[in-house]
Motif scaffolding. Structure first.
Motif, mmCIF file in Angstrom:
data_model
loop_
_atom_site.group_PDB
_atom_site.id
_atom_site.type_symbol
_atom_site.label_atom_id
_atom_site.label_comp_id
_atom_site.label_asym_id
_atom_site.label_seq_id
_atom_site.Cartn_x
_atom_site.Cartn_y
_atom_site.Cartn_z
ATOM 1 N N ARG A 1 8.586 21.657 -0.866
ATOM 2 C CA ARG A 1 7.544 21.527 -1.896
ATOM 3 C C ARG A 1 6.207 21.999 -1.363
ATOM 4 N N THR A 2 5.930 21.627 -0.115
ATOM 5 C CA THR A 2 4.588 21.817 0.434
ATOM 6 C C THR A 2 4.552 22.696 1.660
ATOM 7 N N GLY A 3 5.704 22.888 2.304
ATOM 8 C CA GLY A 3 5.721 23.624 3.557
ATOM 9 C C GLY A 3 5.308 22.789 4.752
ATOM 10 N N ASP A 4 5.159 21.456 4.567
ATOM 11 C CA ASP A 4 4.713 20.577 5.647
ATOM 12 C C ASP A 4 5.904 20.005 6.412
ATOM 13 N N PRO A 5 5.764 19.813 7.719
ATOM 14 C CA PRO A 5 6.829 19.168 8.496
ATOM 15 C C PRO A 5 6.808 17.644 8.288
ATOM 16 N N TYR A 6 7.988 17.062 8.141
ATOM 17 C CA TYR A 6 8.162 15.612 8.082
ATOM 18 C C TYR A 6 9.208 15.218 9.120
ATOM 19 N N ASN A 7 8.928 14.158 9.846
ATOM 20 C CA ASN A 7 9.957 13.601 10.709
ATOM 21 C C ASN A 7 10.837 12.721 9.831
ATOM 22 N N THR A 8 12.093 13.108 9.687
ATOM 23 C CA THR A 8 12.978 12.416 8.748
ATOM 24 C C THR A 8 13.832 11.342 9.415
ATOM 25 N N SER A 9 13.471 10.938 10.646
ATOM 26 C CA SER A 9 14.216 9.865 11.307
ATOM 27 C C SER A 9 13.736 8.493 10.872
ATOM 28 N N GLY A 10 12.542 8.392 10.281
ATOM 29 C CA GLY A 10 11.999 7.121 9.828
ATOM 30 C C GLY A 10 10.729 7.358 9.044
ATOM 31 N N HIS A 11 10.332 6.361 8.253
ATOM 32 C CA HIS A 11 9.115 6.516 7.458
ATOM 33 C C HIS A 11 7.859 6.450 8.320
ATOM 34 N N PHE A 12 7.829 5.474 9.230
ATOM 35 C CA PHE A 12 6.649 5.224 10.067
ATOM 36 C C PHE A 12 7.074 5.328 11.523
ATOM 37 N N LEU A 13 6.341 6.101 12.305
ATOM 38 C CA LEU A 13 6.656 6.308 13.711
ATOM 39 C C LEU A 13 5.449 5.935 14.552
ATOM 40 N N TRP A 14 5.696 5.344 15.714
ATOM 41 C CA TRP A 14 4.559 5.018 16.561
ATOM 42 C C TRP A 14 4.768 5.533 17.984
ATOM 43 N N ILE A 15 3.624 5.660 18.676
ATOM 44 C CA ILE A 15 3.575 6.086 20.073
ATOM 45 C C ILE A 15 3.208 4.863 20.900
ATOM 46 N N GLY A 16 3.923 4.646 21.982
ATOM 47 C CA GLY A 16 3.719 3.450 22.781
ATOM 48 C C GLY A 16 2.524 3.537 23.711
ATOM 49 N N GLU A 17 2.170 2.398 24.271
ATOM 50 C CA GLU A 17 1.061 2.313 25.218
ATOM 51 C C GLU A 17 1.296 3.199 26.437
#
Length: 471
Positions: free
Chosen positions: A275-291
């Motif tokens: 639709r937009t040409g944007d990349p989405y990570n499809t492994s989960g809705h919300f992803l975080w980076i650890g400390e």
């Protein structure tokens, strides 16, 4: 609780952004997010057979997405509301999921716990609660050491079921890339179960509230009975007003999240939305980076800077204002609402002096951030009996400090992020049932970090709700 408070629905149904609208996964040569490979990549397993890894990644790129772009967009909109104080975030689930516990019973209990907590928090905050599970992807964990020693034997550390096995043998601790395919398939089946539970009547507000009344019937939790009765009267009012027949009372949105730790897996699961040409990570809705992996010039930040998902970053007590500002510049330079969440994990003894300067600096910056507290990871101790544990009262002290810091800075406390299980484990000390160090022996089941059990999770929700009512 009614999901109509937010636009869209995170119900895993086909919609704009569904699989047929994702372009085929890009090759390594053409994908812009593959630039992470030129950066320092911390906490990655060392696979002994690179060709086997390449074969697994090629197979993953051929698999359907686990979540869809439209759902991700809905969550980003919801998190924007939380950043403005118009919603509250509840994130909860296992410290590290295991393949053996990816069963209907275990998942049902986790969902039940999250739903019960959400009802209480919704009433306390008088706001919609955004429900996010540490579910369907949290199969890998960073470790403080690459190696583990038991007696005279030293082997690679257990890094979660997505990497190797907890069994302490040389063969079991070898990183195995085929486990990434196991991760994918377990996540897919888990998301199917989530859809069944949250759409099939199990999430009915009246049923969830009935469970909570059973919790407060226990004399140990009698102090919360008055709040439970207030919620009961509110539910009865909705029924008398005819709202109980509305479909929204019988279903909820529950989004999935995990730490985006394994870069090979996360990049293979990133797709282009046609639709937009944007990349989405499809492994989960919300992803975080650890400390441990939030270095602004490192691989994890590089990868997630390219995707449209809402992104979280864990901030510990040593985080400087410059660290934080550079993360905003890299992950949300335009200041899009709902894009960036900072998850603070300071420790109860540090949060009251470490957090306010960050809050004040970000307020001066002006770009929106959703602030969430993780009161678990900064408060880990070892019991006299040798168990890695936490104290419930210390966990709650960090939650209180989080709210106090926001009040002092005039900023918005957006939510809580906790490690919990729906099972009656004995891993965290304290709470109204006064779980002591000897009780840790009874049902200490976690393979990595200690979790709140079902009762302790609900007790936290009641305490936070009481605090929110005073705000």
């Amino acid at each position: 609780m009614a999901s109509s408070s937010f636009p869209g629905r995170g119900d895993f149904s086909l919609r704009p952004g569904s699989p047929e609208l994702f372009a085929p996964a890009a090759t390594e040569e053409s994908a812009p997010w593959e630039s992470w490979r030129s950066k320092r990549a911390l906490q990655q397993p060392s696979y002994p057979d690179p060709e086997a890894l390449d074969s697994v990644l090629a197979e993953l790129r051929r698999q359907p997405p686990l979540v869809f772009a439209g759902e991700v967009d809905d969550l980003r909109t919801n998190l924007a509301a939380a950043s403005r104080g118009e919603a509250f975030v509840l994130t909860g689930g296992d410290c590290a999921e295991t393949f053996s516990e990816a069963t209907a019973d275990h998942l049902r209990l986790k969902i039940q716990t999250l739903l019960q907590m959400a009802v209480v928090l919704t009433y306390g905050a008088s706001l919609p609660v955004i429900k996010i599970g540490r579910i369907a992807g949290q199969y890998a964990k960073p470790r403080s050491s690459d190696m583990e020693t038991r007696g005279d034997v030293t082997l690679p550390s257990y890094r979660g079921d997505a990497v190797n096995s907890f069994e302490f043998t040389p063969e079991s601790r070898i990183p195995d890339p085929t486990r990434l395919l196991d991760l994918y398939h377990h996540a897919a089946s888990t998301l199917n179960l989530i859809r069944a539970f949250t759409r099939g009547g199990y999430a009915d507000l009246r049923l969830v509230h009935h469970w909570n009344r059973g919790f407060t019937a226990n004399p140990a939790y009698a102090r919360y009975e008055s709040l439970a009765e207030e919620i009961h009267r509110a539910v009865k009012f909705l029924e008398a007003a005819g709202v109980s027949s509305v479909a929204q009372m019988r279903s909820v949105d529950l989004f999935s999240s995990h730490e985006a730790l394994l870069l090979d897996y996360e990049s293979a699961m990133t797709r282009i939305d046609s639709r937009t040409g944007d990349p989405y990570n499809t492994s989960g809705h919300f992803l975080w980076i650890g400390e441990r992996t939030r270095g602004v010039d490192d691989a994890h930040v590089e990868l997630l800077a390219h995707v449209r998902n809402p992104i979280g970053v864990k901030l510990g007590p040593t985080t400087s204002i410059d660290d934080m500002r550079r993360l905003v510049d890299r992950l949300n330079p335009e200041g899009e609402e709902g894009r960036l969440t900072f998850i603070t994990r300071m420790g109860a003894d540090k949060i009251r002096h470490a957090l306010p300067p960050l809050l004040e600096a970000q307020a001066r910056d002006g770009r929106p951030v959703t602030w969430v507290t993780d009161p678990m990871h900064g408060n880990t101790i070892t019991s006299s009996t040798g168990y890695k544990t936490r104290r419930f009262e210390t966990i709650m002290d960090e939650v209180t400090g989080f709210f106090e810091a926001h009040r002092e800075a005039g900023t918005v406390p957006g939510g809580i992020h906790v490690e919990l299980t729906g099972d009656d484990v004995t891993e965290v000390l304290g709470g109204s049932e006064q779980l002591d160090e000897e009780a840790l022996r009874d049902r200490y089941e976690t393979l990595v970090d200690p979790r709140l059990n079902h009762q302790q999770s609900l007790e936290m929700a009641f305490q936070v709700a009481e605090y929110l009512k005073k705000e």
